[in-house]
Scaffold this motif. Structure first.
Motif, PDB file in Angstrom:
ATOM      1  N   GLY A 158       0.814  -1.209   0.000  1.00  0.00           N
ATOM      2  CA  GLY A 158       0.000   0.000   0.000  1.00  0.00           C
ATOM      3  C   GLY A 158       0.844   1.253   0.000  1.00  0.00           C
ATOM      4  N   ASN A 159       1.907   1.254   0.794  1.00  0.00           N
ATOM      5  CA  ASN A 159       2.809   2.409   0.840  1.00  0.00           C
ATOM      6  C   ASN A 159       3.526   2.608  -0.499  1.00  0.00           C
ATOM      7  OD1 ASN A 159       2.432   3.482   3.437  1.00  0.00           O
ATOM      8  ND2 ASN A 159       3.711   1.889   4.355  1.00  0.00           N
ATOM      9  N   ALA A 160       3.918   1.495  -1.120  1.00  0.00           N
ATOM     10  CA  ALA A 160       4.610   1.580  -2.419  1.00  0.00           C
ATOM     11  C   ALA A 160       3.685   2.154  -3.489  1.00  0.00           C
ATOM     12  CB  ALA A 160       5.099   0.196  -2.832  1.00  0.00           C
ATOM     13  N   LEU A 161       2.411   1.767  -3.427  1.00  0.00           N
ATOM     14  CA  LEU A 161       1.443   2.244  -4.414  1.00  0.00           C
ATOM     15  C   LEU A 161       1.064   3.702  -4.190  1.00  0.00           C
ATOM     16  CD1 LEU A 161      -0.952  -0.848  -4.592  1.00  0.00           C
ATOM     17  CD2 LEU A 161       0.525  -0.020  -6.424  1.00  0.00           C
ATOM     18  N   ASN A 162       0.887   4.065  -2.922  1.00  0.00           N
ATOM     19  CA  ASN A 162       0.351   5.388  -2.598  1.00  0.00           C
ATOM     20  C   ASN A 162       1.399   6.474  -2.456  1.00  0.00           C
ATOM     21  OD1 ASN A 162      -2.309   4.399  -2.504  1.00  0.00           O
ATOM     22  ND2 ASN A 162      -2.024   3.678  -0.407  1.00  0.00           N
ATOM     23  N   THR A 163       2.595   6.102  -1.993  1.00  0.00           N
ATOM     24  CA  THR A 163       3.604   7.136  -1.729  1.00  0.00           C
ATOM     25  C   THR A 163       4.855   6.984  -2.573  1.00  0.00           C
ATOM     26  OG1 THR A 163       4.717   5.885   0.032  1.00  0.00           O
ATOM     27  CG2 THR A 163       2.809   7.225   0.667  1.00  0.00           C
ATOM     28  N   GLU A 168       6.540   9.643   3.635  1.00  0.00           N
ATOM     29  CA  GLU A 168       5.167   9.784   4.125  1.00  0.00           C
ATOM     30  C   GLU A 168       4.445   8.439   4.146  1.00  0.00           C
ATOM     31  OE1 GLU A 168       3.283  12.610   1.673  1.00  0.00           O
ATOM     32  OE2 GLU A 168       4.545  14.285   2.269  1.00  0.00           O
ATOM     33  N   GLU A 169       5.097   7.427   4.661  1.00  0.00           N
ATOM     34  CA  GLU A 169       4.513   6.083   4.675  1.00  0.00           C
ATOM     35  C   GLU A 169       3.503   5.927   5.814  1.00  0.00           C
ATOM     36  OE1 GLU A 169       7.642   3.259   4.825  1.00  0.00           O
ATOM     37  OE2 GLU A 169       8.128   3.441   2.708  1.00  0.00           O
ATOM     38  N   VAL A 170       2.478   5.137   5.546  1.00  0.00           N
ATOM     39  CA  VAL A 170       1.471   4.808   6.561  1.00  0.00           C
ATOM     40  C   VAL A 170       2.050   3.742   7.471  1.00  0.00           C
ATOM     41  CG1 VAL A 170      -0.843   3.884   6.947  1.00  0.00           C
ATOM     42  CG2 VAL A 170      -0.411   5.369   4.977  1.00  0.00           C
ATOM     43  N   LYS A 171       1.839   3.888   8.773  1.00  0.00           N
ATOM     44  CA  LYS A 171       2.434   2.968   9.755  1.00  0.00           C
ATOM     45  C   LYS A 171       1.514   1.798  10.136  1.00  0.00           C
ATOM     46  CE  LYS A 171       6.065   5.585  10.032  1.00  0.00           C
ATOM     47  NZ  LYS A 171       7.336   5.166   9.417  1.00  0.00           N
ATOM     48  N   ALA A 186      -3.530  -2.154  -9.046  1.00  0.00           N
ATOM     49  CA  ALA A 186      -2.081  -2.032  -8.777  1.00  0.00           C
ATOM     50  C   ALA A 186      -1.403  -1.192  -9.859  1.00  0.00           C
ATOM     51  CB  ALA A 186      -1.466  -3.419  -8.697  1.00  0.00           C
ATOM     52  N   PHE A 187      -0.113  -1.413 -10.060  1.00  0.00           N
ATOM     53  CA  PHE A 187       0.707  -0.570 -10.934  1.00  0.00           C
ATOM     54  C   PHE A 187       0.203  -0.529 -12.379  1.00  0.00           C
ATOM     55  CE2 PHE A 187       3.535  -2.206  -7.570  1.00  0.00           C
ATOM     56  CZ  PHE A 187       3.921  -1.009  -6.994  1.00  0.00           C
ATOM     57  N   SER A 192      -5.793  -6.301  -9.698  1.00  0.00           N
ATOM     58  CA  SER A 192      -6.199  -5.789  -8.386  1.00  0.00           C
ATOM     59  C   SER A 192      -5.017  -5.858  -7.413  1.00  0.00           C
ATOM     60  CB  SER A 192      -7.374  -6.585  -7.832  1.00  0.00           C
ATOM     61  OG  SER A 192      -6.943  -7.846  -7.361  1.00  0.00           O
ATOM     62  N   VAL A 193      -5.062  -4.996  -6.426  1.00  0.00           N
ATOM     63  CA  VAL A 193      -4.005  -4.985  -5.415  1.00  0.00           C
ATOM     64  C   VAL A 193      -3.953  -6.329  -4.693  1.00  0.00           C
ATOM     65  CG1 VAL A 193      -3.212  -3.905  -3.259  1.00  0.00           C
ATOM     66  CG2 VAL A 193      -4.161  -2.488  -5.088  1.00  0.00           C
ATOM     67  N   LEU A 194      -5.127  -6.937  -4.502  1.00  0.00           N
ATOM     68  CA  LEU A 194      -5.166  -8.233  -3.814  1.00  0.00           C
ATOM     69  C   LEU A 194      -4.443  -9.296  -4.639  1.00  0.00           C
ATOM     70  CD1 LEU A 194      -6.118  -9.873  -1.396  1.00  0.00           C
ATOM     71  CD2 LEU A 194      -8.298 -10.269  -2.566  1.00  0.00           C
ATOM     72  N   HIS A 195      -4.657  -9.305  -5.948  1.00  0.00           N
ATOM     73  CA  HIS A 195      -3.945 -10.261  -6.816  1.00  0.00           C
ATOM     74  C   HIS A 195      -2.436 -10.029  -6.720  1.00  0.00           C
ATOM     75  CE1 HIS A 195      -7.829 -11.181  -8.653  1.00  0.00           C
ATOM     76  NE2 HIS A 195      -7.245 -12.215  -9.241  1.00  0.00           N
ATOM     77  N   TYR A 196      -2.048  -8.781  -6.731  1.00  0.00           N
ATOM     78  CA  TYR A 196      -0.627  -8.437  -6.647  1.00  0.00           C
ATOM     79  C   TYR A 196      -0.059  -8.864  -5.292  1.00  0.00           C
ATOM     80  CZ  TYR A 196       3.456  -5.825  -8.227  1.00  0.00           C
ATOM     81  OH  TYR A 196       4.712  -5.479  -8.672  1.00  0.00           O
ATOM     82  N   LEU A 197      -0.842  -8.631  -4.226  1.00  0.00           N
ATOM     83  CA  LEU A 197      -0.421  -9.000  -2.871  1.00  0.00           C
ATOM     84  C   LEU A 197      -0.205 -10.505  -2.760  1.00  0.00           C
ATOM     85  CD1 LEU A 197      -0.009  -8.364   0.193  1.00  0.00           C
ATOM     86  CD2 LEU A 197      -2.490  -8.646   0.452  1.00  0.00           C
ATOM     87  N   VAL A 198      -1.187 -11.282  -3.236  1.00  0.00           N
ATOM     88  CA  VAL A 198      -1.088 -12.739  -3.147  1.00  0.00           C
ATOM     89  C   VAL A 198       0.083 -13.262  -3.974  1.00  0.00           C
ATOM     90  CG1 VAL A 198      -2.271 -14.921  -3.653  1.00  0.00           C
ATOM     91  CG2 VAL A 198      -3.560 -13.016  -2.659  1.00  0.00           C
ATOM     92  N   SER A 199       0.309 -12.667  -5.135  1.00  0.00           N
ATOM     93  CA  SER A 199       1.431 -13.120  -5.972  1.00  0.00           C
ATOM     94  C   SER A 199       2.776 -12.833  -5.299  1.00  0.00           C
ATOM     95  CB  SER A 199       1.372 -12.444  -7.351  1.00  0.00           C
ATOM     96  OG  SER A 199       1.549 -11.037  -7.234  1.00  0.00           O
ATOM     97  N   ILE A 200       2.870 -11.703  -4.599  1.00  0.00           N
ATOM     98  CA  ILE A 200       4.105 -11.377  -3.861  1.00  0.00           C
ATOM     99  C   ILE A 200       4.324 -12.390  -2.736  1.00  0.00           C
ATOM    100  CG2 ILE A 200       5.148  -9.698  -2.281  1.00  0.00           C
ATOM    101  CD1 ILE A 200       3.820  -7.488  -3.928  1.00  0.00           C
TER     102      ILE A 200
END
Length: 364
Positions: A158-163, A168-171, A186-187, A192-200
């Motif tokens: 989320g931080n990589a996508l947003n910032t 200014e990263e979210v904690k 995602a990028f 979807s971000v979820l697909h990207y998350l699961v693949s990571i």
């Protein structure tokens, strides 16, 4: 009401026909000598019957009008017992039951005590099971290393996508935001971000994909209605007060030393009757159950603080959110696996075609 004169076979009927019919059905199922039952109710003895059966018998106790009709029909109280028995035998089934219950003092309160006793184990088991499930679910969420890793991966992504990796990263990440991962892109603006998350996660820590194995009790905890458990416990506390009060009211008060404490006196008196003994045992169990339930609520409150969630959030909403995310997580994982399997299958087919083509060319 008018008294119907009996024929040789007809019984004397004194009550409303619908009430008589419903009562007769109940009494036919609950086969018992009414005189014996009246004595059992009077002394609040244990009766082998379900709570609903006893509740039905309690509802069949004579109303004021029905009692007046029965008193008008029956011989005087000081009449010979044989004369009273003969009169009762001529009555219909419901009327016979009501007639023997007329002389049981505070019959409704006594029935309520017996109903409470009959339902006690079922109600305590329901509260205990719900409480246990709530505690286990809280422990599962708090102690799941896989879930902790998912949250870390989600936060980093989320931080990589947003910032873009700036300072200014979210904690922290909220549980509710996990449900939005399937909607956010995602990028490439397509995946979807979820697909990207699961693949990571699949590339870096495949064991985390077994997340749902940690949350078996969490799935069940979603159905635990804490407000209902709270109400059940409150009703049991009120119920045991009535049981104790009624048991004490009909317990003979022997002469006791004046220097004994009132609460000790009360417990000693309750030990003199079946219902009194039950009330002491039940009260202790309810106190223990109440402590367990308070502990479960405290555990859940601590869990909300741990995840930085609103203290007003209910356990049902909390566990439902987690279960919804885990379900989406599993669906995405399975979808990615199917795509990988299909890709591998296409690759094998292409390789086989290339191999066959190479073999044909070598023969030419």
């Amino acid at each position: 009401p008018d008294v119907k004169k009996p024929s040789t076979k007809q019984k004397i009927q004194l009550i409303d026909s619908r009430r008589r019919m419903n009562g007769s059905i109940l009494l036919t199922k609950f086969k018992v000598d009414y005189k014996v039952l009246a004595k059992q109710v009077d002394s609040m003895e244990y009766v082998k019957a379900e709570g609903n059966e006893l509740r039905g018998m309690m509802q069949l106790l004579p109303t004021k009008d029905e009692a007046l009709a029965l008193r008008s029909y029956l011989p005087p109280i000081d009449a010979p017992q044989s004369e009273i028995d003969d009169a009762v035998v001529k009555l219909g089934e419901c009327e016979q039951y009501m007639a023997v219950m007329l002389d049981v003092p505070d019959a409704k309160d006594k029935f309520q005590c017996m109903v409470f006793r009959a339902d006690f184990e079922q109600h305590t088991e329901s509260i205990r099971n719900g409480t246990k499930l709530l505690i286990e679910a809280c422990d599962s969420v708090r102690n799941s290393e896989r879930f902790r890793k998912v949250l870390v991966y989600a936060l980093k992504l989320g931080n990589a996508l947003n910032t873009g990796g700036t300072s200014e990263e979210v904690k922290a990440i909220t549980l509710d935001s996990l449900l939005k991962l399937a909607e956010a892109k995602a990028f490439d603006r397509q995946t979807s971000v979820l697909h990207y998350l699961v693949s990571i996660i699949q590339k870096n820590d495949e064991d985390v994909l077994k997340l749902s194995e940690d949350f078996v009790t969490v799935k069940a905890a979603e159905r635990v209605a804490v407000d209902m458990l709270n109400q059940q416990l409150r009703e049991m506390k009120n119920g045991i007060k009535l049981v104790k009060k009624t048991a004490l009211k009909f317990t003979p008060n022997p002469t006791c030393p004046m220097d004994e404490a009132p609460d000790t006196l009360e417990d000693d008196l309750l030990e003199l009757s079946q219902m009194g003994k039950f009330s002491l045992s039940a009260e202790a169990k309810i106190k223990s159950l109440s402590n367990e339930f308070d502990n479960a609520k405290s555990n859940f409150s601590d869990l909300l603080d741990f995840f930085g969630e609103d203290n007003a959030m209910s356990p049902e909403a909390f566990f439902s959110t987690i279960n919804s995310f885990v379900s989406m997580f599993n669906q995405t994982r399975d979808e990615l696996r199917r795509k990988e399997e299909a890709k591998a299958r296409r690759k094998r087919i292409e390789e086989a075609k290339a191999k066959n083509l190479a073999a044909k060319r070598s023969k030419q």
